[in-house]
Design a protein around this motif. Structure first.
Motif, PDB file in Angstrom:
ATOM      1  N   THR A   8      30.246  59.109  35.701  1.00  0.00           N
ATOM      2  CA  THR A   8      31.253  58.074  35.493  1.00  0.00           C
ATOM      3  C   THR A   8      31.635  57.935  34.031  1.00  0.00           C
ATOM      4  O   THR A   8      32.615  57.290  33.702  1.00  0.00           O
ATOM      5  CB  THR A   8      30.756  56.709  36.011  1.00  0.00           C
ATOM      6  OG1 THR A   8      29.583  56.345  35.280  1.00  0.00           O
ATOM      7  CG2 THR A   8      30.455  56.778  37.495  1.00  0.00           C
ATOM      8  N   TRP A  73      39.706  63.601  33.340  1.00  0.00           N
ATOM      9  CA  TRP A  73      38.676  62.688  33.852  1.00  0.00           C
ATOM     10  C   TRP A  73      38.217  61.726  32.755  1.00  0.00           C
ATOM     11  O   TRP A  73      38.103  60.521  32.972  1.00  0.00           O
ATOM     12  CB  TRP A  73      37.495  63.499  34.370  1.00  0.00           C
ATOM     13  CG  TRP A  73      36.366  62.671  34.901  1.00  0.00           C
ATOM     14  CD1 TRP A  73      35.285  62.222  34.211  1.00  0.00           C
ATOM     15  CD2 TRP A  73      36.215  62.183  36.240  1.00  0.00           C
ATOM     16  NE1 TRP A  73      34.457  61.497  35.022  1.00  0.00           N
ATOM     17  CE2 TRP A  73      35.001  61.455  36.283  1.00  0.00           C
ATOM     18  CE3 TRP A  73      36.971  62.294  37.398  1.00  0.00           C
ATOM     19  CZ2 TRP A  73      34.536  60.849  37.446  1.00  0.00           C
ATOM     20  CZ3 TRP A  73      36.503  61.691  38.555  1.00  0.00           C
ATOM     21  CH2 TRP A  73      35.311  60.977  38.579  1.00  0.00           C
ATOM     22  N   ALA A  77      39.017  55.918  32.855  1.00  0.00           N
ATOM     23  CA  ALA A  77      37.889  55.566  33.715  1.00  0.00           C
ATOM     24  C   ALA A  77      38.329  54.759  34.935  1.00  0.00           C
ATOM     25  O   ALA A  77      37.495  54.377  35.747  1.00  0.00           O
ATOM     26  CB  ALA A  77      36.851  54.789  32.922  1.00  0.00           C
ATOM     27  N   GLU A  78      39.608  54.504  35.093  1.00  0.00           N
ATOM     28  CA  GLU A  78      40.108  53.727  36.229  1.00  0.00           C
ATOM     29  C   GLU A  78      39.960  54.549  37.508  1.00  0.00           C
ATOM     30  O   GLU A  78      40.357  55.714  37.568  1.00  0.00           O
ATOM     31  CB  GLU A  78      41.583  53.372  35.965  1.00  0.00           C
ATOM     32  CG  GLU A  78      42.086  52.187  36.733  1.00  0.00           C
ATOM     33  CD  GLU A  78      42.574  52.545  38.135  1.00  0.00           C
ATOM     34  OE1 GLU A  78      43.233  53.572  38.325  1.00  0.00           O
ATOM     35  OE2 GLU A  78      42.266  51.774  39.056  1.00  0.00           O
ATOM     36  N   TRP A  79      39.372  53.932  38.539  1.00  0.00           N
ATOM     37  CA  TRP A  79      39.055  54.657  39.765  1.00  0.00           C
ATOM     38  C   TRP A  79      40.298  55.237  40.437  1.00  0.00           C
ATOM     39  O   TRP A  79      40.266  56.357  40.951  1.00  0.00           O
ATOM     40  CB  TRP A  79      38.287  53.791  40.744  1.00  0.00           C
ATOM     41  CG  TRP A  79      38.082  54.524  42.035  1.00  0.00           C
ATOM     42  CD1 TRP A  79      38.577  54.188  43.247  1.00  0.00           C
ATOM     43  CD2 TRP A  79      37.384  55.763  42.231  1.00  0.00           C
ATOM     44  NE1 TRP A  79      38.223  55.130  44.187  1.00  0.00           N
ATOM     45  CE2 TRP A  79      37.486  56.111  43.578  1.00  0.00           C
ATOM     46  CE3 TRP A  79      36.690  56.636  41.384  1.00  0.00           C
ATOM     47  CZ2 TRP A  79      36.917  57.261  44.120  1.00  0.00           C
ATOM     48  CZ3 TRP A  79      36.122  57.781  41.923  1.00  0.00           C
ATOM     49  CH2 TRP A  79      36.242  58.076  43.270  1.00  0.00           C
ATOM     50  N   ARG A  82      41.224  58.451  38.734  1.00  0.00           N
ATOM     51  CA  ARG A  82      40.220  59.471  38.998  1.00  0.00           C
ATOM     52  C   ARG A  82      40.276  59.950  40.448  1.00  0.00           C
ATOM     53  O   ARG A  82      40.068  61.140  40.712  1.00  0.00           O
ATOM     54  CB  ARG A  82      38.832  58.964  38.642  1.00  0.00           C
ATOM     55  CG  ARG A  82      38.616  58.924  37.135  1.00  0.00           C
ATOM     56  CD  ARG A  82      37.227  58.516  36.773  1.00  0.00           C
ATOM     57  NE  ARG A  82      36.973  58.778  35.362  1.00  0.00           N
ATOM     58  CZ  ARG A  82      35.846  58.459  34.754  1.00  0.00           C
ATOM     59  NH1 ARG A  82      34.877  57.869  35.431  1.00  0.00           N
ATOM     60  NH2 ARG A  82      35.686  58.740  33.475  1.00  0.00           N
ATOM     61  N   ALA A  83      40.563  59.056  41.390  1.00  0.00           N
ATOM     62  CA  ALA A  83      40.662  59.463  42.796  1.00  0.00           C
ATOM     63  C   ALA A  83      41.836  60.420  42.990  1.00  0.00           C
ATOM     64  O   ALA A  83      41.717  61.435  43.690  1.00  0.00           O
ATOM     65  CB  ALA A  83      40.810  58.233  43.692  1.00  0.00           C
TER      66      ALA A  83
END
Length: 168
Positions: A8, A73, A77-79, A82-83
């Motif tokens: 992460t 990546w 760091a926002e999900w 990244r998804a």
């Protein structure tokens, strides 16, 4: 403080995962690639790059793609970002391996040509997903896009010179 394996964060985890995936995609594509008698019997255009060039070119492309993934990546760091990034790279990896299976294993350059359009579009998708996160990451994908574009012209020439094809 030394880098950690935390996926992460910005430690070694993303580098190891991206490198591992690139190696797995390269190995899978390599396993499905047979340049034996069938391939050698195909008529190919005179401008086709020499067979020895494909390994080094793909090695550079996989290294650039893995580097691009890590840069993108680590940039956000926002999900949600990244998804989208994971989905785009996963789709691209599957399409990359599938081309080798269609062309070499199934001996269907015609099907591979159709699939190659999807592969090329998936690289455009990678560029679009990475650009807002890291322009450098997006630019690292341009050689991949160019090489797959060149492969598309080569694939099309092989289909025109050798078709129609039947299932192996």
């Amino acid at each position: 403080m030394s880098p950690t394996l935390d996926l992460t964060g910005n430690g070694w985890g993303p580098v190891l995962v991206a490198s591992g995936v690139a190696i797995l995609v390269a190995l899978a594509g390599g396993i499905l690639t047979d340049t034996g008698a069938w391939y050698r019997s195909l008529r190919r255009p005179s401008w086709k790059p020499p067979d020895w060039a494909f390994g080094p070119v793909w090695t550079v492309i996989f290294a650039l793609t893995a580097t691009s993934a890590v840069l993108a990546w680590n940039a956000d760091a926002e999900w949600g970002s990244r998804a989208a990034l994971l989905a785009a790279y996963a789709i691209n990896a599957v399409l990359n391996v599938a081309w080798s299976g269609l062309f070499f294993t199934l001996r269907r350059p015609d099907w591979a040509l159709v699939e190659l359009v999807l592969l090329w579009l998936s690289i455009v998708g990678l560029i679009l997903v990475t650009t807002p996160l890291s322009v450098t990451a997006a630019l690292l994908l341009v050689p991949y896009l160019a090489w797959v574009g060149t492969a598309g012209f080569l694939n099309r020439a092989i289909v025109r010179l050798n078709g129609p094809f039947r299932s192996a």
